[in-house]
Design an enzyme around this catalytic site. Structure first.
Site, PDB file in Angstrom:
ATOM      1  N   SER A 117      38.058  31.063  34.249  1.00  0.00           N
ATOM      2  CA  SER A 117      39.288  31.599  33.657  1.00  0.00           C
ATOM      3  C   SER A 117      40.214  30.416  33.411  1.00  0.00           C
ATOM      4  CB  SER A 117      39.938  32.563  34.651  1.00  0.00           C
ATOM      5  OG  SER A 117      41.240  32.916  34.253  1.00  0.00           O
ATOM      6  N   TYR A 148      42.916  34.873  43.183  1.00  0.00           N
ATOM      7  CA  TYR A 148      42.119  34.806  41.952  1.00  0.00           C
ATOM      8  C   TYR A 148      41.972  33.349  41.496  1.00  0.00           C
ATOM      9  CZ  TYR A 148      40.618  36.090  37.175  1.00  0.00           C
ATOM     10  OH  TYR A 148      39.927  36.229  35.993  1.00  0.00           O
TER      11      TYR A 148
HETATM   12  N1  LIG Z   1      40.210  39.906  30.906  1.00  0.00           N
HETATM   13  C1  LIG Z   1      40.835  38.768  31.122  1.00  0.00           C
HETATM   14  O1  LIG Z   1      42.035  38.598  30.794  1.00  0.00           O
HETATM   15  C2  LIG Z   1      40.074  37.609  31.743  1.00  0.00           C
HETATM   16  C3  LIG Z   1      40.609  36.318  31.627  1.00  0.00           C
HETATM   17  C4  LIG Z   1      39.895  35.254  32.181  1.00  0.00           C
HETATM   18  C5  LIG Z   1      38.695  35.474  32.830  1.00  0.00           C
HETATM   19  N2  LIG Z   1      38.200  36.749  32.933  1.00  0.00           N
HETATM   20  C6  LIG Z   1      36.926  36.934  33.635  1.00  0.00           C
HETATM   21  O2  LIG Z   1      36.007  37.562  32.765  1.00  0.00           O
HETATM   22  C7  LIG Z   1      34.961  38.159  33.566  1.00  0.00           C
HETATM   23  C8  LIG Z   1      34.652  39.535  33.029  1.00  0.00           C
HETATM   24  O3  LIG Z   1      35.752  40.394  33.318  1.00  0.00           O
HETATM   25  P1  LIG Z   1      36.371  41.379  32.226  1.00  0.00           P
HETATM   26  O4  LIG Z   1      37.690  40.816  31.840  1.00  0.00           O
HETATM   27  O5  LIG Z   1      35.366  41.697  31.202  1.00  0.00           O
HETATM   28  O6  LIG Z   1      36.708  42.654  33.164  1.00  0.00           O
HETATM   29  P2  LIG Z   1      35.996  44.065  33.303  1.00  0.00           P
HETATM   30  O7  LIG Z   1      36.608  44.704  34.495  1.00  0.00           O
HETATM   31  O8  LIG Z   1      36.070  44.791  32.005  1.00  0.00           O
HETATM   32  O9  LIG Z   1      34.473  43.685  33.581  1.00  0.00           O
HETATM   33  C9  LIG Z   1      34.060  43.186  34.838  1.00  0.00           C
HETATM   34  C10 LIG Z   1      32.717  43.830  35.199  1.00  0.00           C
HETATM   35  O10 LIG Z   1      32.313  43.305  36.475  1.00  0.00           O
HETATM   36  C11 LIG Z   1      31.782  44.403  37.220  1.00  0.00           C
HETATM   37  N3  LIG Z   1      31.840  44.123  38.656  1.00  0.00           N
HETATM   38  C12 LIG Z   1      32.920  44.154  39.486  1.00  0.00           C
HETATM   39  N4  LIG Z   1      32.549  43.884  40.745  1.00  0.00           N
HETATM   40  C13 LIG Z   1      31.222  43.646  40.734  1.00  0.00           C
HETATM   41  C14 LIG Z   1      30.268  43.309  41.711  1.00  0.00           C
HETATM   42  N5  LIG Z   1      30.616  43.159  43.012  1.00  0.00           N
HETATM   43  N6  LIG Z   1      28.996  43.140  41.341  1.00  0.00           N
HETATM   44  C15 LIG Z   1      28.613  43.302  40.046  1.00  0.00           C
HETATM   45  N7  LIG Z   1      29.461  43.637  39.065  1.00  0.00           N
HETATM   46  C16 LIG Z   1      30.751  43.803  39.397  1.00  0.00           C
HETATM   47  C17 LIG Z   1      32.654  45.583  36.836  1.00  0.00           C
HETATM   48  O11 LIG Z   1      32.060  46.832  37.148  1.00  0.00           O
HETATM   49  C18 LIG Z   1      32.821  45.343  35.348  1.00  0.00           C
HETATM   50  O12 LIG Z   1      31.792  45.989  34.616  1.00  0.00           O
HETATM   51  C19 LIG Z   1      35.477  38.131  35.007  1.00  0.00           C
HETATM   52  O13 LIG Z   1      34.842  37.085  35.718  1.00  0.00           O
HETATM   53  C20 LIG Z   1      36.961  37.846  34.849  1.00  0.00           C
HETATM   54  O14 LIG Z   1      37.501  37.232  35.984  1.00  0.00           O
HETATM   55  C21 LIG Z   1      38.858  37.817  32.396  1.00  0.00           C
END
Ligand SMILES: NC(=O)c1ccc[n+]([C@@H]2O[C@H](COP(=O)([O-])OP(=O)(O)OC[C@H]3O[C@@H](n4cnc5c(N)ncnc54)[C@H](O)[C@@H]3O)[C@@H](O)[C@H]2O)c1
Length: 279
Positions: A142, A155
């Site tokens: 991130s 985080y």
């Molecule tokens: N959305 C943002 O603004 C943002 C910004 C920077 C980084 N990220 C990163 O992007 C990645 C994807 O997240 P997203 O934004 O698509 O969110 P999201 O919540 O839509 O997707 C995350 C997925 O991870 C799954 N998950 C959660 N805990 C889990 C576990 N213990 N084992 C297996 N799966 C699990 C959830 O069920 C979900 O399907 C993450 O690593 C997040 O930290 C997101």
């Protein structure tokens, strides 16, 4: 790896957000897929969106558990005999002041965001090295892995860890002239289910930061206002993988914020708050 057709992509967090969009992009490129998540309904929805005929295996996996990720690797190799792109992407977020964050906050977030990636590397890299094909490990960190955001220390620690973990892995694989590369994805806010991470929080780690709500509302608003979609990010990531790029920063503003932090360090001045409005 220039041609992804018929190659194998493994994606954790494939049931929502960025993981789902990456699954769609990989399937569009003709890849075979192993999708993992704790959310069974989310996985089914992703599968329903894939182009007809996509060869896909899904598995319920809690990435914080080493044996569950190892079982994912076993299942992937039993089904496809290889893995080429491994996206360690599953992630969760909590908010609130550092001094009121709970041990459950730390254990949950580090378990998923950091140890999930560690387990992915430990289970897949040895098999990929032995297989001998070109491949890539793509870890989702991130912008919070390159900057320090007030109210997000848990985080941020997890994501900074993923950045340095990825850098170390890159050095190791480069030193042995391996055919495996590494990338680390560092996006700013974009709209997904991440602000609703609590939906996946295990009951035995339920004790949340009592002062988290105010910060969580701020994060929710920032995510809703995200300029790029998960689809946009996934396309940027796939292009960067094609270019064998290590650092993947889809948001232009993220580069500026990273530069400011680096300058703070080099000039040994106080850290600049990346959330403060520009002067
Ligand atoms: N959305 C943002 O603004 C943002 C910004 C920077 C980084 N990220 C990163 O992007 C990645 C994807 O997240 P997203 O934004 O698509 O969110 P999201 O919540 O839509 O997707 C995350 C997925 O991870 C799954 N998950 C959660 N805990 C889990 C576990 N213990 N084992 C297996 N799966 C699990 C959830 O069920 C979900 O399907 C993450 O690593 C997040 O930290 C997101």
């Amino acid at each position: 790896m220039d041609d992804l057709n018929n190659r194998v992509a493994v994606i954790t967090g494939g049931g929502s957000g960025l993981g789902r969009e990456l699954a769609l992009r990989c399937a569009d490129a003709g890849m075979r897929l192993a999708l993992a998540d704790v959310d069974e309904a989310g996985l089914s929805e992703t599968v329903s969106l894939l182009p007809e005929g996509t060869d896909v295996v899904t598995r319920l996996v809690d990435v914080s558990k080493a044996d569950a990720v190892e079982a994912l690797a076993t299942a992937t190799y039993e089904r496809f005999g290889a893995a080429h792109l491994v996206f360690n992407n599953a992630g969760v977020a909590v908010s609130g002041p550092t001094w009121t964050s709970t041990t459950d906050d730390w254990n949950w977030v580090l378990g998923v965001n950091l140890m999930g990636v560690v387990h992915g590397i430990r289970s897949f890299v040895p098999r990929m090295l032995e297989g001998g094909d070109p491949g890539r490990i793509i870890n989702t960190a991130s912008l919070a892995g390159l900057t320090s955001v007030p109210g997000s220390s848990v985080y941020c620690v997890s994501k900074h860890s993923v950045v340095t973990l990825s850098e170390c892995l890159h050095h190791e694989l480069t030193a042995m002239q391996s055919k495996l590369g590494v990338s680390v994805i560092c996006p700013a806010f974009f709209k997904t289910g991440i602000a609703d991470s609590e939906r996946n929080r295990p009951a035995h780690l339920a004790d949340a930061n009592p002062l988290g709500e105010e910060y969580a509302q701020f994060v929710k608003a920032a995510i809703e206002a995200g300029r790029l979609s998960a689809g946009d990010i996934s396309r940027f990531v796939m292009d960067a993988i094609g270019e064998k790029r290590f650092y993947i920063l889809p948001h232009g503003g993220a580069i500026k914020q990273t530069e400011v932090r680096m300058r703070d360090i080099l000039e040994q001045r106080d850290p600049t708050n990346p959330m403060a409005p520009p002067a």
